[in-house]
Design a protein around this motif. Structure first.
Motif, PDB file in Angstrom:
ATOM      1  N   THR A   1      57.559  57.680  42.648  1.00  0.00           N
ATOM      2  CA  THR A   1      57.481  57.487  41.199  1.00  0.00           C
ATOM      3  C   THR A   1      56.050  57.429  40.680  1.00  0.00           C
ATOM      4  OG1 THR A   1      57.481  55.051  41.274  1.00  0.00           O
ATOM      5  CG2 THR A   1      59.620  56.153  41.316  1.00  0.00           C
TER       6      THR A   1
ATOM      7  N   VAL B   1      53.175  65.506  33.204  1.00  0.00           N
ATOM      8  CA  VAL B   1      52.858  65.633  34.627  1.00  0.00           C
ATOM      9  C   VAL B   1      53.741  66.708  35.267  1.00  0.00           C
ATOM     10  CG1 VAL B   1      52.801  64.444  36.851  1.00  0.00           C
ATOM     11  CG2 VAL B   1      52.094  63.234  34.774  1.00  0.00           C
ATOM     12  N   ILE B   2      55.029  66.670  34.944  1.00  0.00           N
ATOM     13  CA  ILE B   2      55.969  67.638  35.512  1.00  0.00           C
ATOM     14  C   ILE B   2      55.591  69.067  35.125  1.00  0.00           C
ATOM     15  CG2 ILE B   2      58.359  68.461  35.400  1.00  0.00           C
ATOM     16  CD1 ILE B   2      59.197  65.518  35.116  1.00  0.00           C
TER      17      ILE B   2
ATOM     18  N   GLU C   1      52.564  70.290  36.988  1.00  0.00           N
ATOM     19  CA  GLU C   1      52.917  70.624  38.362  1.00  0.00           C
ATOM     20  C   GLU C   1      53.696  71.929  38.429  1.00  0.00           C
ATOM     21  OE1 GLU C   1      54.811  68.380  42.292  1.00  0.00           O
ATOM     22  OE2 GLU C   1      55.198  67.583  40.285  1.00  0.00           O
TER      23      GLU C   1
ATOM     24  N   LEU D   1      49.741  68.398  41.377  1.00  0.00           N
ATOM     25  CA  LEU D   1      49.734  67.318  40.402  1.00  0.00           C
ATOM     26  C   LEU D   1      48.409  67.292  39.643  1.00  0.00           C
ATOM     27  CD1 LEU D   1      51.323  64.586  42.684  1.00  0.00           C
ATOM     28  CD2 LEU D   1      52.353  65.489  40.583  1.00  0.00           C
TER      29      LEU D   1
ATOM     30  N   TYR E   1      54.153  60.136  38.541  1.00  0.00           N
ATOM     31  CA  TYR E   1      54.727  60.464  37.233  1.00  0.00           C
ATOM     32  C   TYR E   1      54.772  59.245  36.303  1.00  0.00           C
ATOM     33  CZ  TYR E   1      56.128  64.295  40.218  1.00  0.00           C
ATOM     34  OH  TYR E   1      56.101  65.337  41.119  1.00  0.00           O
ATOM     35  N   ARG E   2      54.243  58.130  36.746  1.00  0.00           N
ATOM     36  CA  ARG E   2      54.360  56.876  35.992  1.00  0.00           C
ATOM     37  C   ARG E   2      53.354  56.827  34.850  1.00  0.00           C
ATOM     38  NH1 ARG E   2      54.414  51.440  39.396  1.00  0.00           N
ATOM     39  NH2 ARG E   2      56.363  52.440  40.085  1.00  0.00           N
TER      40      ARG E   2
ATOM     41  N   ASP F   1      58.220  58.507  28.810  1.00  0.00           N
ATOM     42  CA  ASP F   1      58.888  59.713  29.319  1.00  0.00           C
ATOM     43  C   ASP F   1      58.086  60.968  28.983  1.00  0.00           C
ATOM     44  OD1 ASP F   1      60.975  58.203  30.308  1.00  0.00           O
ATOM     45  OD2 ASP F   1      62.330  58.632  28.644  1.00  0.00           O
TER      46      ASP F   1
ATOM     47  N   HIS G   1      45.630  57.435  36.214  1.00  0.00           N
ATOM     48  CA  HIS G   1      46.416  57.578  34.996  1.00  0.00           C
ATOM     49  C   HIS G   1      45.806  56.834  33.811  1.00  0.00           C
ATOM     50  CE1 HIS G   1      50.455  58.962  36.958  1.00  0.00           C
ATOM     51  NE2 HIS G   1      49.403  59.617  37.409  1.00  0.00           N
TER      52      HIS G   1
ATOM     53  N   ASP H   1      61.836  56.945  34.561  1.00  0.00           N
ATOM     54  CA  ASP H   1      61.621  57.477  35.915  1.00  0.00           C
ATOM     55  C   ASP H   1      61.848  58.987  35.883  1.00  0.00           C
ATOM     56  OD1 ASP H   1      60.938  57.373  38.563  1.00  0.00           O
ATOM     57  OD2 ASP H   1      62.898  56.714  39.270  1.00  0.00           O
TER      58      ASP H   1
ATOM     59  N   ARG I   1      61.149  62.486  36.566  1.00  0.00           N
ATOM     60  CA  ARG I   1      60.395  63.219  37.588  1.00  0.00           C
ATOM     61  C   ARG I   1      61.272  64.324  38.174  1.00  0.00           C
ATOM     62  NH1 ARG I   1      61.534  60.301  42.725  1.00  0.00           N
ATOM     63  NH2 ARG I   1      62.473  58.282  42.245  1.00  0.00           N
TER      64      ARG I   1
ATOM     65  N   SER J   1      55.382  61.451  31.519  1.00  0.00           N
ATOM     66  CA  SER J   1      55.958  62.006  32.743  1.00  0.00           C
ATOM     67  C   SER J   1      56.272  63.487  32.581  1.00  0.00           C
ATOM     68  CB  SER J   1      57.230  61.238  33.118  1.00  0.00           C
ATOM     69  OG  SER J   1      56.965  59.856  33.283  1.00  0.00           O
TER      70      SER J   1
END
Length: 201
Positions: free
Chosen positions: A127, A152-153, A156, A162, A130-131, A146, A176, A62, A64, A149
Motif C-alpha cells: 500500500t 501514482v497508478i 506507473e 513508480l 500508493y498512499r 484516492d 510523498h 487503498d 492501487r 493514488s
C-alpha cells in the motif's frame, strides 16, 4: 457496483457489489504494452470509476493496481477490496465528497456478492507506494486521497515504474511529502508535455 443500501437504525450501511470479472490491472499492463490511446482510455475509465464511487460518498483509501480489475476488450475498470473504505459523514450523493470524513467505518457492513473479501489488514508494503501524504500523517482524509493514488497508478501505467523509489516506510513518507516525481517524458518521450505537468507542476 450495485449501490449502497440506506443506513439502518444503528447508523450502519451495506455496500453491495457484483463480481465483474476482468483481470487485475497489474496483470493487464504486464502482458499488454499500453499505447498512448490505451493509456488515455484507461485514465478515463479509472477517473470515471472514482467519480462514481465518490458520488456515493465513499472513499476507498487503498486505491492501487491490485484492487482494480480491467476488462481487456473495453478497458472498463472495476474496484474491489473495501477493507479500508469509509463513508463520509453527511454524505448524500455526489455532494458528500465535500463533507467532513469519518475516521473509521463504525457500524458499516461492507458486503460483496459472489466475491469474497480478504480478511485482516492489507499488506503495508503493497500500500505504501500508493498512499496519499495525509494518510502518512494520520490526518483526516477525503476523496483527494484516492485521487493521489490515481496519479501514482497512471504514472506507473504510463512509464512502467513508480514516481518515487523507496524501500522503508519512512522513505515512502518522505517521498510523498517532500519530493516531486521525475518528468514521465524521460521514459515516454512522446507523451504530451501539458499532460506531464499533472505530475511535475
Amino acid at each position: 457496483m450495485i449501490g449502497i443500501e440506506e443506513p439502518d437504525v444503528e447508523g450502519g450501511c451495506r455496500f453491495v457489489l457484483e463480481d465483474p470479472g476482468g483481470v487485475p490491472l497489474r496483470t493487464f499492463w504486464n502482458t499488454r504494452p499500453l499505447s498512448l490511446d490505451d493509456f488515455f482510455l484507461l485514465a478515463l475509465s479509472l477517473t470515471d470509476l472514482l467519480e462514481r464511487l465518490h458520488g456515493f460518498g465513499i472513499v476507498h483509501l487503498d486505491f492501487r493496481p491490485d484492487h482494480l480489475l480491467i476488462e481487456p476488450s473495453t478497458l472498463a475498470a472495476h474496484l474491489i477490496d473495501f477493507r479500508l473504505a469509509v463513508r463520509l459523514d453527511g454524505a448524500d450523493g455526489a455532494d458528500g465528497a465535500d463533507s467532513p470524513p469519518r475516521t473509521e467505518a463504525e457500524g458499516a457492513e461492507w458486503t460483496e456478492e459472489k466475491r469474497e473479501e480478504p480478511k485482516g489488514p492489507p499488506d503495508e508494503g503493497e500500500t505504501l507506494p500508493y498512499r496519499a501524504p495525509e494518510l502518512f500523517l494520520r490526518s483526516p482524509a477525503d476523496h483527494r486521497a484516492d485521487l493521489f493514488s490515481l496519479g501514482v497508478i497512471l504514472y506507473e501505467a504510463l512509464t512502467g515504474r513508480l514516481p518515487y523509489e523507496a524501500k522503508r516506510p519512512g522513505e515512502w513518507r518522505h517521498a510523498h511529502l517532500a519530493r516531486r516525481p521525475v518528468d514521465p517524458r524521460l521514459w515516454t518521450p512522446n507523451f504530451p508535455r501539458p499532460c506531464a505537468r499533472c505530475w511535475t507542476a
